[in-house]
Design a protein around this motif. Structure first.
Motif, PDB file in Angstrom:
ATOM      1  N   UNK A  12      -4.311 -64.711 -23.044  1.00 36.85           N
ATOM      2  CA  UNK A  12      -3.197 -63.911 -22.520  1.00 36.85           C
ATOM      3  C   UNK A  12      -2.628 -64.506 -21.228  1.00 36.85           C
ATOM      4  N   UNK A  13      -3.513 -64.869 -20.290  1.00 34.43           N
ATOM      5  CA  UNK A  13      -3.033 -65.360 -18.993  1.00 34.43           C
ATOM      6  C   UNK A  13      -2.215 -66.653 -19.147  1.00 34.43           C
ATOM      7  N   UNK A  14      -2.715 -67.678 -19.841  1.00 38.33           N
ATOM      8  CA  UNK A  14      -1.878 -68.872 -20.032  1.00 38.33           C
ATOM      9  C   UNK A  14      -0.592 -68.587 -20.797  1.00 38.33           C
ATOM     10  N   UNK A  15      -0.633 -67.620 -21.726  1.00 40.13           N
ATOM     11  CA  UNK A  15       0.579 -67.298 -22.486  1.00 40.13           C
ATOM     12  C   UNK A  15       1.675 -66.768 -21.575  1.00 40.13           C
ATOM     13  N   UNK A  16       1.285 -66.042 -20.517  1.00 35.91           N
ATOM     14  CA  UNK A  16       2.267 -65.564 -19.553  1.00 35.91           C
ATOM     15  C   UNK A  16       2.740 -66.688 -18.626  1.00 35.91           C
ATOM     16  N   UNK A  17       1.865 -67.656 -18.356  1.00 40.50           N
ATOM     17  CA  UNK A  17       2.200 -68.721 -17.413  1.00 40.50           C
ATOM     18  C   UNK A  17       3.026 -69.838 -18.037  1.00 40.50           C
ATOM     19  N   UNK A  18       2.910 -70.034 -19.344  1.00 32.08           N
ATOM     20  CA  UNK A  18       3.647 -71.128 -19.990  1.00 32.08           C
ATOM     21  C   UNK A  18       5.157 -71.037 -19.753  1.00 32.08           C
ATOM     22  N   UNK A  19       5.806 -69.859 -19.922  1.00 32.77           N
ATOM     23  CA  UNK A  19       7.247 -69.790 -19.610  1.00 32.77           C
ATOM     24  C   UNK A  19       7.552 -70.102 -18.145  1.00 32.77           C
ATOM     25  N   UNK A  20       6.628 -69.756 -17.241  1.00 30.67           N
ATOM     26  CA  UNK A  20       6.827 -70.052 -15.819  1.00 30.67           C
ATOM     27  C   UNK A  20       6.836 -71.548 -15.594  1.00 30.67           C
ATOM     28  N   UNK A  21       5.870 -72.255 -16.177  1.00 25.90           N
ATOM     29  CA  UNK A  21       5.821 -73.711 -16.011  1.00 25.90           C
ATOM     30  C   UNK A  21       7.037 -74.379 -16.662  1.00 25.90           C
ATOM     31  N   UNK A  22       7.493 -73.826 -17.779  1.00 19.75           N
ATOM     32  CA  UNK A  22       8.655 -74.407 -18.449  1.00 19.75           C
ATOM     33  C   UNK A  22       9.900 -74.294 -17.563  1.00 19.75           C
ATOM     34  N   UNK A  23      10.120 -73.105 -16.999  1.00 19.44           N
ATOM     35  CA  UNK A  23      11.279 -72.918 -16.121  1.00 19.44           C
ATOM     36  C   UNK A  23      11.153 -73.784 -14.861  1.00 19.44           C
ATOM     37  N   UNK A  24       9.935 -73.917 -14.362  1.00 18.53           N
ATOM     38  CA  UNK A  24       9.728 -74.760 -13.193  1.00 18.53           C
ATOM     39  C   UNK A  24      10.029 -76.222 -13.506  1.00 18.53           C
ATOM     40  N   UNK A  25       9.651 -76.672 -14.698  1.00 19.08           N
ATOM     41  CA  UNK A  25       9.945 -78.053 -15.094  1.00 19.08           C
ATOM     42  C   UNK A  25      11.446 -78.274 -15.199  1.00 19.08           C
ATOM     43  N   UNK A  26      12.164 -77.302 -15.778  1.00 17.67           N
ATOM     44  CA  UNK A  26      13.617 -77.418 -15.891  1.00 17.67           C
ATOM     45  C   UNK A  26      14.254 -77.478 -14.508  1.00 17.67           C
ATOM     46  N   UNK A  27      13.810 -76.601 -13.601  1.00 18.37           N
ATOM     47  CA  UNK A  27      14.373 -76.600 -12.249  1.00 18.37           C
ATOM     48  C   UNK A  27      14.040 -77.890 -11.500  1.00 18.37           C
ATOM     49  N   UNK A  28      12.852 -78.456 -11.756  1.00 17.10           N
ATOM     50  CA  UNK A  28      12.457 -79.685 -11.065  1.00 17.10           C
ATOM     51  C   UNK A  28      13.298 -80.880 -11.481  1.00 17.10           C
ATOM     52  N   UNK A  29      13.932 -80.803 -12.636  1.00 17.15           N
ATOM     53  CA  UNK A  29      14.783 -81.925 -13.055  1.00 17.15           C
ATOM     54  C   UNK A  29      16.017 -82.068 -12.176  1.00 17.15           C
ATOM     55  N   UNK A  30      16.362 -81.025 -11.406  1.00 12.56           N
ATOM     56  CA  UNK A  30      17.524 -81.132 -10.521  1.00 12.56           C
ATOM     57  C   UNK A  30      17.316 -82.243  -9.493  1.00 12.56           C
ATOM     58  N   UNK A  31      16.121 -82.273  -8.894  1.00  4.77           N
ATOM     59  CA  UNK A  31      15.830 -83.321  -7.907  1.00  4.77           C
ATOM     60  C   UNK A  31      15.734 -84.682  -8.584  1.00  4.77           C
ATOM     61  N   UNK A  32      15.181 -84.720  -9.788  1.00  3.17           N
ATOM     62  CA  UNK A  32      15.101 -85.975 -10.542  1.00  3.17           C
ATOM     63  C   UNK A  32      16.494 -86.482 -10.860  1.00  3.17           C
ATOM     64  N   UNK A  33      17.384 -85.591 -11.267  1.00  2.00           N
ATOM     65  CA  UNK A  33      18.751 -85.979 -11.568  1.00  2.00           C
ATOM     66  C   UNK A  33      19.454 -86.525 -10.330  1.00  2.00           C
ATOM     67  N   UNK A  34      19.248 -85.868  -9.177  1.00  2.00           N
ATOM     68  CA  UNK A  34      19.873 -86.349  -7.939  1.00  2.00           C
ATOM     69  C   UNK A  34      19.334 -87.727  -7.565  1.00  2.00           C
ATOM     70  N   UNK A  35      18.038 -87.959  -7.789  1.00  2.00           N
ATOM     71  CA  UNK A  35      17.459 -89.257  -7.460  1.00  2.00           C
ATOM     72  C   UNK A  35      18.003 -90.355  -8.366  1.00  2.00           C
ATOM     73  N   UNK A  36      18.147 -90.065  -9.663  1.00  2.00           N
ATOM     74  CA  UNK A  36      18.711 -91.059 -10.586  1.00  2.00           C
ATOM     75  C   UNK A  36      20.175 -91.322 -10.245  1.00  2.00           C
TER      76      UNK A  36
END
Length: 272
Positions: A175-199
């Motif tokens: 149950x706990x990881x199932x709730x956290x997986x969407x959080x990590x997914x959204x965090x990964x998407x948001x982290x691409x903003x800095x990656x995009x700026x660097x590229x």
């Protein structure tokens, strides 16, 4: 590549609709602001009428009108996480967020960064290369958490089949990881903003040293530069063809110095 073709196409269609809906909503916000300021053109008025009658965004219009400037900027950030070209769309949010940074160099300058990546990073400033590596590491961290939690869920689910499973702990491990997986997914998407700026910085600052290392001169106009990088990318990706000689137009010409002294000239001059 691992997606079934029908599921892949369906996912891309959904992402395409979401992208176009964001574009229409932001365009409607801009045109209504121009209407309030008395700057709306006749063409804009026609487009505004069409957007107001668009059923795809009708439910979001009342909320969009009440958004603050910061909230509208967040809408633009969401749209920026899509590639410009609809043909480059991926079936997932994370896939599109990564695809847009892969597309940047080609869309702006016709520089295929996927083909010329090693050459580009080899000539870009060290600080910019470090920023790209750090930004990508952040995305990789959240993706690793996501897959790690998926592995925990699978292992805990398999353990339920044991003879005497520890149900409370195994259920918590599911149950706990199932709730956290969407959080990590959204965090990964948001982290691409800095990656995009660097590229983006890598492409913008690395083009000139890359051209110099290849013996090329950047044209003074953008159209000429796009033509040059398109030919360089094709020459790196495809077998040699006679049409590649068109790149000679952009090659750096050898410097013409004074003719070398012939041995004996100096001696004869001294003798005279």
């Amino acid at each position: 590549m691992l997606w079934p073709n029908a599921l892949y196409e369906r996912g891309c269609a959904r992402r395409r609709q979401a992208k176009h809906a964001l574009q229409d909503r932001l365009t409607l916000i801009r045109l209504e602001r121009q209407e309030q300021e008395g700057r709306l053109t006749p063409e804009g008025a026609i487009q505004l009428t069409s957007l107001r009658a668009n059923p795809r965004i009708a439910a979001d219009v009342p909320k969009d009108r009440q958004r603050t400037a910061v909230q509208r900027a967040l809408l633009r950030e969401r749209l920026a996480r899509y590639p410009v070209d609809d043909a480059q769309l991926a079936p997932t949010k994370l896939g599109n967020a990564i695809r847009r940074l892969e597309e940047y160099g080609y869309d702006r300058f016709r520089l295929d960064t996927q083909v010329m990546w090693n050459e580009l990073t080899g000539n870009a400033p060290e600080q910019v290369r470090r920023q790209v590596d750090l930004a990508r590491a952040n995305v990789d961290f959240f993706v690793a958490l996501l897959y790690g939690h998926c592995a925990v869920i699978l292992a805990a689910t398999a353990a339920l089949a044991a003879a005497r499973p520890d149900l409370p702990r195994l259920l918590a491990a599911i149950v706990v990881p199932a709730f956290l997986i969407p959080v990590w997914y959204r965090a990964a998407v948001a982290a691409t903003d800095e990656w995009s700026a660097a590229v983006r910085a890598l492409v913008n600052t690395g083009r000139k040293p890359l051209a110099a290392s290849l013996g090329l001169l950047l044209p003074g106009d953008l159209a000429g530069e796009r033509k040059m990088w398109a030919m360089v990318s094709k020459m790196s990706r495809l077998p040699h063809h006679e049409r590649a000689a068109a790149l000679d137009t952009f090659r750096e010409k050898p410097h013409e110095g004074p003719p070398p002294l012939v041995e004996g000239d100096g001696g004869s001059q001294n003798a005279t």
